[in-house]
Write a protein that holds these residues in place. Sequence first.
Motif, PDB file in Angstrom:
ATOM      1  N   TYR A   1      79.286  36.087  64.265  1.00  0.00           N
ATOM      2  CA  TYR A   1      79.659  35.163  65.438  1.00  0.00           C
ATOM      3  C   TYR A   1      79.833  36.237  66.452  1.00  0.00           C
ATOM      4  N   PHE A   2      80.808  37.306  66.265  1.00  0.00           N
ATOM      5  CA  PHE A   2      81.185  38.016  67.314  1.00  0.00           C
ATOM      6  C   PHE A   2      80.250  38.983  67.413  1.00  0.00           C
ATOM      7  N   MET A   3      79.912  39.620  66.255  1.00  0.00           N
ATOM      8  CA  MET A   3      79.006  41.104  66.374  1.00  0.00           C
ATOM      9  C   MET A   3      77.575  40.787  66.666  1.00  0.00           C
ATOM     10  N   ALA A   4      76.847  39.459  66.504  1.00  0.00           N
ATOM     11  CA  ALA A   4      75.561  39.238  66.916  1.00  0.00           C
ATOM     12  C   ALA A   4      75.441  39.067  68.403  1.00  0.00           C
ATOM     13  N   GLN A   5      76.579  39.249  69.106  1.00  0.00           N
ATOM     14  CA  GLN A   5      76.619  39.259  70.623  1.00  0.00           C
ATOM     15  C   GLN A   5      76.551  40.628  71.194  1.00  0.00           C
ATOM     16  N   LYS A   6      76.496  41.507  70.455  1.00  0.00           N
ATOM     17  CA  LYS A   6      76.359  42.844  70.639  1.00  0.00           C
ATOM     18  C   LYS A   6      74.792  43.202  71.140  1.00  0.00           C
ATOM     19  N   ASP A   7      74.780  44.379  71.932  1.00  0.00           N
ATOM     20  CA  ASP A   7      73.351  45.000  72.435  1.00  0.00           C
ATOM     21  C   ASP A   7      72.910  45.862  71.595  1.00  0.00           C
ATOM     22  N   PHE A   8      71.588  45.456  70.733  1.00  0.00           N
ATOM     23  CA  PHE A   8      70.963  46.351  69.936  1.00  0.00           C
ATOM     24  C   PHE A   8      69.593  46.434  70.468  1.00  0.00           C
TER      25      PHE A   8
ATOM     26  N   PHE B   1      81.055  40.972  42.036  1.00  0.00           N
ATOM     27  CA  PHE B   1      82.293  41.539  42.521  1.00  0.00           C
ATOM     28  C   PHE B   1      82.411  43.080  42.545  1.00  0.00           C
ATOM     29  N   SER B   2      81.716  43.560  42.087  1.00  0.00           N
ATOM     30  CA  SER B   2      81.329  45.294  42.037  1.00  0.00           C
ATOM     31  C   SER B   2      80.743  45.814  43.068  1.00  0.00           C
ATOM     32  N   TYR B   3      79.619  45.039  43.352  1.00  0.00           N
ATOM     33  CA  TYR B   3      78.572  45.631  44.329  1.00  0.00           C
ATOM     34  C   TYR B   3      78.314  44.867  45.619  1.00  0.00           C
ATOM     35  N   GLY B   4      79.038  43.565  45.487  1.00  0.00           N
ATOM     36  CA  GLY B   4      78.898  42.759  46.679  1.00  0.00           C
ATOM     37  C   GLY B   4      77.180  42.688  47.198  1.00  0.00           C
ATOM     38  N   PRO B   5      76.603  42.415  46.553  1.00  0.00           N
ATOM     39  CA  PRO B   5      74.955  42.274  46.832  1.00  0.00           C
ATOM     40  C   PRO B   5      74.810  40.975  48.046  1.00  0.00           C
ATOM     41  N   PHE B   6      74.223  41.593  49.157  1.00  0.00           N
ATOM     42  CA  PHE B   6      74.515  40.651  50.401  1.00  0.00           C
ATOM     43  C   PHE B   6      73.799  39.469  50.234  1.00  0.00           C
ATOM     44  N   PRO B   7      72.516  39.434  49.317  1.00  0.00           N
ATOM     45  CA  PRO B   7      71.676  38.074  49.442  1.00  0.00           C
ATOM     46  C   PRO B   7      72.696  37.002  48.844  1.00  0.00           C
ATOM     47  N   ALA B   8      73.640  37.402  47.874  1.00  0.00           N
ATOM     48  CA  ALA B   8      74.487  36.429  47.311  1.00  0.00           C
ATOM     49  C   ALA B   8      75.373  35.609  48.436  1.00  0.00           C
ATOM     50  N   TRP B   9      75.542  36.452  49.598  1.00  0.00           N
ATOM     51  CA  TRP B   9      76.399  35.697  50.643  1.00  0.00           C
ATOM     52  C   TRP B   9      75.889  35.388  51.965  1.00  0.00           C
ATOM     53  N   ILE B  10      74.542  35.812  51.913  1.00  0.00           N
ATOM     54  CA  ILE B  10      73.751  35.865  53.388  1.00  0.00           C
ATOM     55  C   ILE B  10      73.831  34.726  54.259  1.00  0.00           C
ATOM     56  N   LEU B  11      73.996  33.338  53.537  1.00  0.00           N
ATOM     57  CA  LEU B  11      73.923  32.170  54.220  1.00  0.00           C
ATOM     58  C   LEU B  11      74.943  31.953  55.175  1.00  0.00           C
ATOM     59  N   TYR B  12      76.275  32.670  54.620  1.00  0.00           N
ATOM     60  CA  TYR B  12      77.349  32.430  55.664  1.00  0.00           C
ATOM     61  C   TYR B  12      77.312  33.549  56.909  1.00  0.00           C
ATOM     62  N   TYR B  13      76.621  34.695  56.863  1.00  0.00           N
ATOM     63  CA  TYR B  13      76.352  35.530  57.831  1.00  0.00           C
ATOM     64  C   TYR B  13      75.515  35.118  58.965  1.00  0.00           C
ATOM     65  N   VAL B  14      74.330  34.508  58.238  1.00  0.00           N
ATOM     66  CA  VAL B  14      73.174  33.986  59.093  1.00  0.00           C
ATOM     67  C   VAL B  14      73.730  32.777  59.738  1.00  0.00           C
ATOM     68  N   ILE B  15      74.420  31.805  59.241  1.00  0.00           N
ATOM     69  CA  ILE B  15      75.079  30.805  59.980  1.00  0.00           C
ATOM     70  C   ILE B  15      75.941  31.250  61.184  1.00  0.00           C
ATOM     71  N   GLY B  16      76.623  32.173  61.078  1.00  0.00           N
ATOM     72  CA  GLY B  16      77.511  32.829  62.107  1.00  0.00           C
ATOM     73  C   GLY B  16      76.596  33.406  63.121  1.00  0.00           C
ATOM     74  N   ILE B  17      75.771  33.914  62.827  1.00  0.00           N
ATOM     75  CA  ILE B  17      74.603  34.383  63.892  1.00  0.00           C
ATOM     76  C   ILE B  17      74.026  33.266  64.687  1.00  0.00           C
ATOM     77  N   TRP B  18      73.479  32.380  64.045  1.00  0.00           N
ATOM     78  CA  TRP B  18      72.950  31.070  64.466  1.00  0.00           C
ATOM     79  C   TRP B  18      73.631  30.414  65.515  1.00  0.00           C
ATOM     80  N   ILE B  19      75.120  30.035  64.823  1.00  0.00           N
ATOM     81  CA  ILE B  19      75.973  29.560  65.982  1.00  0.00           C
ATOM     82  C   ILE B  19      76.276  30.281  67.030  1.00  0.00           C
ATOM     83  N   ALA B  20      76.368  31.519  67.018  1.00  0.00           N
ATOM     84  CA  ALA B  20      76.391  32.546  68.259  1.00  0.00           C
ATOM     85  C   ALA B  20      75.473  32.350  69.046  1.00  0.00           C
ATOM     86  N   LYS B  21      74.029  32.298  68.655  1.00  0.00           N
ATOM     87  CA  LYS B  21      72.970  32.374  69.674  1.00  0.00           C
ATOM     88  C   LYS B  21      72.445  31.042  70.142  1.00  0.00           C
ATOM     89  N   ASN B  22      72.791  29.862  69.434  1.00  0.00           N
ATOM     90  CA  ASN B  22      72.281  28.680  69.804  1.00  0.00           C
ATOM     91  C   ASN B  22      73.422  27.780  70.219  1.00  0.00           C
TER      92      ASN B  22
END
Length: 289
Positions: free
Chosen positions: A29-36, A137-158
């Motif tokens: 939510y907070f990082m998505a508002q950075k300028d890239f 829990f050893s490698y933390g593959p992002f696809p297994a958690w991506i829902l929560y990061y994407v929803i944070g971005i979506w809330i920040a942008k919309n």
Amino acid sequence: LTDISNIIPIILKDFCRCAVPLFLAISAYFMAQKDFSTRDKTIGFWRRYIPPIYIPCLIWAIAPCLTSYLDWGGELYHLHLLLRCNWYYFGILIIQFYLLLPFIANRVTIRWVVIAGVVTFWCNVAIYHFQLADFIFSYGPFPAWILYYVIGIWIAKNKPVYSIKWPLIATIISLTLDCVDSLVNFGWREYLLKIHTLPLCVILTLFSKQAQQLYNSNLITNSLARLGKMSFGIYLIHYYILRHLIWTMPTDSWSIKWSITILLSIAVILCIKLIVPRKIATNLLGFRG
């Protein structure tokens, strides 16, 4: 189920399972508002935010990795990636999302959220089916958690506007089902759906406009904000307290052990910050707040 002492640990465990998804959503939510918008700004973002996560994780991982190596054998060259210290998987996980963020921050739509939900669910189905819990829990593959990061971005942008009652009702239902599950023992597909539904409902509840309007500056909210700032430090040192103090306690109460772990972690952080120079405590040890 009538014994409340059996229900409270279940609910506490459920909310603890929400910690990583919630932190991912808040970070997004907070990082998505950075300028890239430019290559230099993207690289500058990586240089600013990745080392403060990576370096403290690496430092705190040295001792347990060496202990594990001496006890069981292994390959120390994995240490620099934190791949043999599964309690620090979150460090690798959040770094993956920081690397990915500049490429998706301005592209996330509700369709992305749905796709991310499907990806996260089926990744966890595969992990559960093939018994790959150590992998996640050893490698933390992002696809297994991506829902929560994407929803944070979506809330920040919309900045979506919705009633708090629907995610709140869903949260209560999910908690109720978990209590029933302790008696009925649902199938593994229902279990996976349940453990991902609750964090999503909690995220939507806390990000609702009504929840934000309830936030007032007082002793409770200020204490929670301070605890939030210290959360990374607590995460970094809780393993040491669990392994060397809590696991040897003459009690099987999960709630008591974790409550003491958090309190002792806070105490250790405050003591170290009194002794160690601020820059070392913050930049190398990861103690903020």
